[in-house]
Design a protein around this motif. Sequence first.
Motif, mmCIF file in Angstrom:
data_model
loop_
_atom_site.group_PDB
_atom_site.id
_atom_site.type_symbol
_atom_site.label_atom_id
_atom_site.label_comp_id
_atom_site.label_asym_id
_atom_site.label_seq_id
_atom_site.Cartn_x
_atom_site.Cartn_y
_atom_site.Cartn_z
ATOM 1 N N LEU A 159 54.937 46.599 43.753
ATOM 2 C CA LEU A 159 54.356 46.717 45.064
ATOM 3 C C LEU A 159 53.184 47.520 44.959
ATOM 4 C CD1 LEU A 159 57.832 46.689 45.718
ATOM 5 C CD2 LEU A 159 56.952 45.805 47.816
ATOM 6 N N ALA A 160 52.182 47.457 46.032
ATOM 7 C CA ALA A 160 51.293 48.622 46.026
ATOM 8 C C ALA A 160 50.597 48.366 47.440
ATOM 9 C CB ALA A 160 50.001 48.176 44.891
ATOM 10 N N CYS A 161 49.827 49.513 47.673
ATOM 11 C CA CYS A 161 49.267 49.351 49.150
ATOM 12 C C CYS A 161 47.871 48.673 49.013
ATOM 13 C CB CYS A 161 49.227 50.658 49.612
ATOM 14 S SG CYS A 161 48.130 51.988 48.724
ATOM 15 N N SER A 162 47.306 48.694 47.862
ATOM 16 C CA SER A 162 45.786 47.989 47.576
ATOM 17 C C SER A 162 45.874 47.655 45.998
ATOM 18 C CB SER A 162 44.805 48.903 47.817
ATOM 19 O OG SER A 162 45.101 50.136 47.050
ATOM 20 N N LYS A 163 44.992 46.819 45.910
ATOM 21 C CA LYS A 163 44.622 46.170 44.480
ATOM 22 C C LYS A 163 44.442 47.395 43.675
ATOM 23 C CE LYS A 163 43.296 41.515 45.819
ATOM 24 N NZ LYS A 163 42.203 40.451 45.472
ATOM 25 N N GLU A 164 43.612 48.407 44.151
ATOM 26 C CA GLU A 164 43.295 49.409 43.262
ATOM 27 C C GLU A 164 44.331 50.310 42.992
ATOM 28 O OE1 GLU A 164 39.628 48.394 45.852
ATOM 29 O OE2 GLU A 164 41.742 48.533 46.220
ATOM 30 N N ALA A 165 45.226 50.524 43.847
ATOM 31 C CA ALA A 165 46.429 51.197 43.658
ATOM 32 C C ALA A 165 47.576 50.402 42.662
ATOM 33 C CB ALA A 165 47.408 51.503 44.763
ATOM 34 N N ALA A 166 47.311 49.466 42.704
ATOM 35 C CA ALA A 166 48.214 48.244 41.894
ATOM 36 C C ALA A 166 47.654 48.680 40.202
ATOM 37 C CB ALA A 166 48.031 46.889 42.368
ATOM 38 N N GLY A 167 46.233 48.336 40.314
ATOM 39 C CA GLY A 167 45.485 48.470 38.978
ATOM 40 C C GLY A 167 45.941 49.762 38.449
ATOM 41 N N PHE A 168 45.721 50.950 39.093
ATOM 42 C CA PHE A 168 46.192 52.114 38.360
ATOM 43 C C PHE A 168 47.289 52.400 37.598
ATOM 44 C CE2 PHE A 168 48.432 56.144 39.273
ATOM 45 C CZ PHE A 168 47.654 57.115 38.284
ATOM 46 N N LEU A 169 48.695 51.674 38.705
ATOM 47 C CA LEU A 169 49.745 52.055 37.947
ATOM 48 C C LEU A 169 50.534 50.825 37.168
ATOM 49 C CD1 LEU A 169 52.031 54.060 38.317
ATOM 50 C CD2 LEU A 169 52.999 53.062 40.288
ATOM 51 N N GLY A 171 48.091 48.663 35.525
ATOM 52 C CA GLY A 171 47.306 47.914 34.905
ATOM 53 C C GLY A 171 46.465 46.643 35.469
ATOM 54 N N LYS A 172 47.208 46.037 36.326
ATOM 55 C CA LYS A 172 46.536 44.607 37.058
ATOM 56 C C LYS A 172 47.129 44.695 38.261
ATOM 57 C CE LYS A 172 49.318 41.719 34.165
ATOM 58 N NZ LYS A 172 49.323 40.716 33.154
ATOM 59 N N ALA A 173 46.497 43.693 38.968
ATOM 60 C CA ALA A 173 46.912 43.514 40.389
ATOM 61 C C ALA A 173 48.088 42.115 40.286
ATOM 62 C CB ALA A 173 46.126 43.170 41.315
ATOM 63 N N GLU A 174 48.037 41.392 39.112
ATOM 64 C CA GLU A 174 48.823 40.005 38.937
ATOM 65 C C GLU A 174 50.230 40.412 39.204
ATOM 66 O OE1 GLU A 174 46.238 40.794 37.268
ATOM 67 O OE2 GLU A 174 44.725 39.235 37.720
ATOM 68 N N ASN A 175 51.109 39.803 39.852
ATOM 69 C CA ASN A 175 52.351 39.950 39.740
ATOM 70 C C ASN A 175 53.002 41.207 40.681
ATOM 71 O OD1 ASN A 175 53.014 37.426 38.276
ATOM 72 N ND2 ASN A 175 52.749 38.970 36.333
ATOM 73 N N VAL A 176 51.688 41.895 41.354
ATOM 74 C CA VAL A 176 52.003 42.911 42.203
ATOM 75 C C VAL A 176 51.801 42.351 43.854
ATOM 76 C CG1 VAL A 176 51.420 45.258 43.216
ATOM 77 C CG2 VAL A 176 51.241 44.476 40.521
ATOM 78 N N THR A 177 53.166 42.747 44.714
ATOM 79 C CA THR A 177 53.007 42.417 45.990
ATOM 80 C C THR A 177 52.467 43.377 46.715
ATOM 81 O OG1 THR A 177 54.982 41.107 45.916
ATOM 82 C CG2 THR A 177 54.349 41.730 48.151
#
Length: 382
Positions: A159-169, A171-177
Amino acid sequence: MTSATSAACTPKNKSGMIRVLHVLDKISADSGVSAVVMNYYSRLDHSRITFDFMLNEEPALDIRAYIESRGSKIFVMPALKAANTFRYIRALKEFYKTNDYKIIHGHVANSAVFYLGLAKNAPHRLIHSHSTRSSDVFLKRVRNRFLIMFIKSVATGYLACSKEAAGFLFGKAENVTIISNAIYAGKYTFSSEKREEIRSSLGLKDEFVIGHVGRFSAGKNHSFLIDVFQEIYKLNEDVRLILTGVGELYEEIAQKVKKLGLSDAIIFVGISDSIPAFMSAMDIFVLPSLFEGFGLVCVEAQASGLSVLASDNVPRVIDISGKVEFLSLDRSLWAKKLMSLSANRDAGEKRENKVAGGMFDIETQAPRLCEYYENLGDHGNV
């Protein structure tokens, strides 16, 4: 912290309570991550779903009382320090011998390899990204980058609070809620009475007030903001800067303000439970951060009807009202823009709450998180 009058989260699962273990470093007024988690927590129907908490710092007595009065549990682990590593691991092993959680929702990335990796019986081990940098300190970033390499081997959900935070941790925003950092939007609605009350208490009349709310840490870039304000103040002494928050750099920034002779123009508020009132007293909100996973405070400012000037390191998704401008961290550029705004402001304009009912309002977002947990299945009971 206050509880809401009605519960926004009512899961469909009829088989019993869903109990989720949230792992945080701490729950305190100066922690933005814990503020988000507690916003969601306060909107739960605690007879149907609730959070327990694993922390690394003992919470204040009022916070502990608030949580335990709602049937939730708090477990305090050893502090997250290198010297405590083996002690921390032993404490985790002992914890999991007697506590069988089906859902663990972690918010501390650098220790996830331990608290998720040792939770072998938990079918749902979630990690939540809240930032775009692992630390303000270079050596800690190096250490943390190594530790978070193992996240995908211990986590089952992201999970992430934003696409940017998802990408950081991840590597990509796919498969991240993406779970929006949400607020009680109505609490921040502009109040002319609160504006007058706060400004009067601070000795302010018609001055143009620039406002900032944030922890005094390297990432929030207070030193840059002071430099910008100094340039403005040289040209217009009818401006003031309100700084709300505490942190490890508080004294350093206070000394800088004193050295520059700006003590009469810059107001340090410290920790306050009246942030909505202070936002009503402001004329513009600024966030010159070096990095942000989200920038929730900008949402709060927009709920108060404020225009926002943010660095281009802040995710664009926070612009809900169309009143957010993103600038590169150029001191003269910021000073010029704020001077222009101070010359053309209208303190008496009607300030609308553009956040209420939207994707960053806790009233609409809490049910989404509940549905996420429900859809995981295999909840079991503790």
